[in-house]
Design a protein around this motif. Structure first.
Motif, PDB file in Angstrom:
ATOM      1  N   PHE A 156      49.739  31.255  25.066  1.00 39.41           N
ATOM      2  CA  PHE A 156      48.886  30.142  25.469  1.00 39.41           C
ATOM      3  C   PHE A 156      49.116  29.801  26.941  1.00 39.41           C
ATOM      4  CE2 PHE A 156      47.898  25.717  26.165  1.00 39.41           C
ATOM      5  CZ  PHE A 156      46.691  25.550  25.510  1.00 39.41           C
ATOM      6  N   LYS A 157      50.376  29.753  27.346  1.00 40.08           N
ATOM      7  CA  LYS A 157      50.704  29.419  28.740  1.00 40.08           C
ATOM      8  C   LYS A 157      50.126  30.452  29.699  1.00 40.08           C
ATOM      9  CE  LYS A 157      54.999  27.031  27.618  1.00 40.08           C
ATOM     10  NZ  LYS A 157      56.459  27.137  27.618  1.00 40.08           N
ATOM     11  N   ARG A 158      50.187  31.736  29.318  1.00 42.02           N
ATOM     12  CA  ARG A 158      49.628  32.784  30.180  1.00 42.02           C
ATOM     13  C   ARG A 158      48.112  32.637  30.307  1.00 42.02           C
ATOM     14  NH1 ARG A 158      49.849  37.979  28.861  1.00 42.02           N
ATOM     15  NH2 ARG A 158      50.306  37.725  26.653  1.00 42.02           N
ATOM     16  N   ALA A 159      47.441  32.379  29.179  1.00 42.13           N
ATOM     17  CA  ALA A 159      45.981  32.192  29.208  1.00 42.13           C
ATOM     18  C   ALA A 159      45.618  30.968  30.047  1.00 42.13           C
ATOM     19  CB  ALA A 159      45.444  32.050  27.786  1.00 42.13           C
ATOM     20  N   ASP A 160      46.357  29.894  29.877  1.00 41.41           N
ATOM     21  CA  ASP A 160      46.100  28.663  30.618  1.00 41.41           C
ATOM     22  C   ASP A 160      46.304  28.874  32.121  1.00 41.41           C
ATOM     23  OD1 ASP A 160      45.320  25.904  30.362  1.00 41.41           O
ATOM     24  OD2 ASP A 160      47.388  25.333  30.822  1.00 41.41           O
ATOM     25  N   ALA A 161      47.368  29.571  32.482  1.00 39.31           N
ATOM     26  CA  ALA A 161      47.643  29.845  33.897  1.00 39.31           C
ATOM     27  C   ALA A 161      46.516  30.683  34.510  1.00 39.31           C
ATOM     28  CB  ALA A 161      48.991  30.552  34.045  1.00 39.31           C
ATOM     29  N   LYS A 162      46.031  31.682  33.769  1.00 36.38           N
ATOM     30  CA  LYS A 162      44.911  32.497  34.270  1.00 36.38           C
ATOM     31  C   LYS A 162      43.655  31.656  34.440  1.00 36.38           C
ATOM     32  CE  LYS A 162      45.930  37.189  32.751  1.00 36.38           C
ATOM     33  NZ  LYS A 162      45.474  38.310  31.924  1.00 36.38           N
ATOM     34  N   MET A 163      43.417  30.756  33.510  1.00 36.00           N
ATOM     35  CA  MET A 163      42.225  29.910  33.612  1.00 36.00           C
ATOM     36  C   MET A 163      42.301  29.063  34.879  1.00 36.00           C
ATOM     37  SD  MET A 163      40.751  26.683  33.197  1.00 36.00           S
ATOM     38  CE  MET A 163      41.983  25.769  32.304  1.00 36.00           C
ATOM     39  N   TYR A 164      43.446  28.457  35.161  1.00 41.48           N
ATOM     40  CA  TYR A 164      43.582  27.625  36.357  1.00 41.48           C
ATOM     41  C   TYR A 164      43.509  28.461  37.630  1.00 41.48           C
ATOM     42  CZ  TYR A 164      44.245  23.306  33.887  1.00 41.48           C
ATOM     43  OH  TYR A 164      44.022  22.197  33.109  1.00 41.48           O
ATOM     44  N   THR A 165      44.037  29.679  37.601  1.00 40.73           N
ATOM     45  CA  THR A 165      43.906  30.575  38.745  1.00 40.73           C
ATOM     46  C   THR A 165      42.435  30.888  38.997  1.00 40.73           C
ATOM     47  OG1 THR A 165      46.080  31.561  38.362  1.00 40.73           O
ATOM     48  CG2 THR A 165      44.500  32.864  39.651  1.00 40.73           C
ATOM     49  N   ASN A 166      41.715  31.201  37.915  1.00 43.00           N
ATOM     50  CA  ASN A 166      40.289  31.505  38.056  1.00 43.00           C
ATOM     51  C   ASN A 166      39.485  30.289  38.492  1.00 43.00           C
ATOM     52  OD1 ASN A 166      40.367  34.252  37.503  1.00 43.00           O
ATOM     53  ND2 ASN A 166      40.444  33.889  35.318  1.00 43.00           N
ATOM     54  N   LYS A 167      39.865  29.119  38.037  1.00 47.49           N
ATOM     55  CA  LYS A 167      39.171  27.893  38.455  1.00 47.49           C
ATOM     56  C   LYS A 167      39.348  27.691  39.963  1.00 47.49           C
ATOM     57  CE  LYS A 167      38.016  23.420  36.748  1.00 47.49           C
ATOM     58  NZ  LYS A 167      36.702  23.772  36.244  1.00 47.49           N
ATOM     59  N   LYS A 168      40.559  27.909  40.438  1.00 44.07           N
ATOM     60  CA  LYS A 168      40.827  27.774  41.874  1.00 44.07           C
ATOM     61  C   LYS A 168      40.045  28.827  42.659  1.00 44.07           C
ATOM     62  CE  LYS A 168      44.596  27.685  45.188  1.00 44.07           C
ATOM     63  NZ  LYS A 168      46.014  27.910  45.421  1.00 44.07           N
ATOM     64  N   LEU A 169      40.023  30.066  42.179  1.00 43.44           N
ATOM     65  CA  LEU A 169      39.275  31.125  42.850  1.00 43.44           C
ATOM     66  C   LEU A 169      37.779  30.829  42.847  1.00 43.44           C
ATOM     67  CD1 LEU A 169      41.109  34.310  41.519  1.00 43.44           C
ATOM     68  CD2 LEU A 169      41.152  33.412  43.857  1.00 43.44           C
ATOM     69  N   ASN A 170      37.278  30.295  41.727  1.00 40.16           N
ATOM     70  CA  ASN A 170      35.856  29.944  41.650  1.00 40.16           C
ATOM     71  C   ASN A 170      35.497  28.888  42.684  1.00 40.16           C
ATOM     72  OD1 ASN A 170      34.994  31.673  39.612  1.00 40.16           O
ATOM     73  ND2 ASN A 170      35.564  30.249  37.997  1.00 40.16           N
ATOM     74  N   LYS A 171      36.384  27.928  42.874  1.00 41.57           N
ATOM     75  CA  LYS A 171      36.116  26.867  43.855  1.00 41.57           C
ATOM     76  C   LYS A 171      36.196  27.412  45.279  1.00 41.57           C
ATOM     77  CE  LYS A 171      37.335  22.768  41.292  1.00 41.57           C
ATOM     78  NZ  LYS A 171      38.153  21.583  41.191  1.00 41.57           N
ATOM     79  N   GLU A 172      37.157  28.287  45.520  1.00 43.71           N
ATOM     80  CA  GLU A 172      37.359  28.793  46.880  1.00 43.71           C
ATOM     81  C   GLU A 172      36.350  29.857  47.268  1.00 43.71           C
ATOM     82  OE1 GLU A 172      41.361  30.206  47.074  1.00 43.71           O
ATOM     83  OE2 GLU A 172      42.221  28.205  46.854  1.00 43.71           O
ATOM     84  N   LYS A 173      36.216  30.886  46.434  1.00 44.57           N
ATOM     85  CA  LYS A 173      35.419  32.040  46.855  1.00 44.57           C
ATOM     86  C   LYS A 173      34.482  32.547  45.765  1.00 44.57           C
ATOM     87  CE  LYS A 173      39.232  33.465  49.739  1.00 44.57           C
ATOM     88  NZ  LYS A 173      40.286  34.423  49.951  1.00 44.57           N
ATOM     89  N   ASN A 174      34.386  31.808  44.694  1.00 42.04           N
ATOM     90  CA  ASN A 174      33.548  32.234  43.574  1.00 42.04           C
ATOM     91  C   ASN A 174      33.987  33.612  43.066  1.00 42.04           C
ATOM     92  OD1 ASN A 174      31.665  31.604  41.704  1.00 42.04           O
ATOM     93  ND2 ASN A 174      29.916  32.220  42.935  1.00 42.04           N
ATOM     94  N   LYS A 175      35.301  33.820  42.965  1.00 40.81           N
ATOM     95  CA  LYS A 175      35.874  35.094  42.500  1.00 40.81           C
ATOM     96  C   LYS A 175      36.390  34.941  41.079  1.00 40.81           C
ATOM     97  CE  LYS A 175      37.478  37.037  46.864  1.00 40.81           C
ATOM     98  NZ  LYS A 175      38.650  37.484  47.590  1.00 40.81           N
ATOM     99  N   PHE A 176      36.808  36.057  40.488  1.00 38.21           N
ATOM    100  CA  PHE A 176      37.322  36.031  39.117  1.00 38.21           C
ATOM    101  C   PHE A 176      38.478  37.013  39.012  1.00 38.21           C
ATOM    102  CE2 PHE A 176      37.431  37.427  34.710  1.00 38.21           C
ATOM    103  CZ  PHE A 176      37.462  36.214  34.074  1.00 38.21           C
ATOM    104  N   GLU A 177      39.585  36.582  38.407  1.00 41.06           N
ATOM    105  CA  GLU A 177      40.741  37.441  38.208  1.00 41.06           C
ATOM    106  C   GLU A 177      40.762  37.946  36.776  1.00 41.06           C
ATOM    107  OE1 GLU A 177      45.053  36.232  37.287  1.00 41.06           O
ATOM    108  OE2 GLU A 177      44.960  36.350  39.473  1.00 41.06           O
ATOM    109  N   ASP A 178      40.893  39.250  36.590  1.00 40.77           N
ATOM    110  CA  ASP A 178      40.964  39.832  35.235  1.00 40.77           C
ATOM    111  C   ASP A 178      42.281  39.535  34.575  1.00 40.77           C
ATOM    112  OD1 ASP A 178      38.443  40.940  35.207  1.00 40.77           O
ATOM    113  OD2 ASP A 178      39.122  42.704  36.300  1.00 40.77           O
TER     114      ASP A 178
END
Length: 178
Positions: A156-178
């Protein structure tokens, strides 16, 4: 002699009224399982997630977790009103339901959804992540891996961390991390 029967009649009448009102509420589909159902989306709620997640702790093999968070819901609410924001939340809930079985989708909080996947986790995660639906959401996902996860809480923690990373990337550059 007169007071005792009157008290019995009044007590019976009060008990009948309480029983009728209680039965109406219980039998009304709108109140069906409110402790575990989100009123807005009719998905399972956070309480149901906590119970199911705890029960899954013994069957963690091939369990996947997807965590999603809507992007810019505050902007939608501020610009178009909370009704429009609620409609957006309901639309996302329906789309998520379409891609996985309903009993695995939970509305975890305001604009956050969690999907617990019990089998074929990688395949089902791919189906949700690669959906053709046009949504502005940040997604994090993880599959239980006994090499790095002590338990499902770690997954759960790994999934949550990825979601927050992707949220930050979406705000900054509209990118997505696999």
């Amino acid at each position: 002699r007169i007071i005792t029967p009157l008290i019995a009649i009044m007590a019976s009448l009060i008990a009948t009224i309480i029983a009728v009102l209680s039965f109406r509420r219980i039998s009304n589909p709108r109140f069906k399982d409110m402790a575990n159902t989100d009123y807005l989306t009719n998905l399972h709620n956070r309480n149901a997630f906590e119970i199911d997640f705890e029960n899954l702790s013994t069957h963690k093999h091939n369990t996947g977790i997807i965590i999603t968070d809507l992007n810019d819901l505050k902007k939608i609410n501020d610009t178009y009103g909370h009704r429009t924001g609620d409609e957006y939340i309901k639309k996302v809930a329906k789309i998520l339901e379409k891609h996985v079985q309903k009993n695995t989708v939970y509305r975890f909080g305001g604009d956050e959804f969690i999907i617990l996947i019990h089998h074929d986790a990688k395949q089902q995660i791919k189906a949700v992540v690669t959906t053709d639906e046009k949504l502005s959401i940040s997604i994090g996902f993880a599959v239980y891996d006994p090499k790095i996860d002590h338990d499902l809480k770690d997954t759960f923690k790994r999934a949550d961390a990825k979601m927050y990373t992707n949220k930050k990337l979406n705000k900054e550059k509209n990118k997505f991390e696999d």
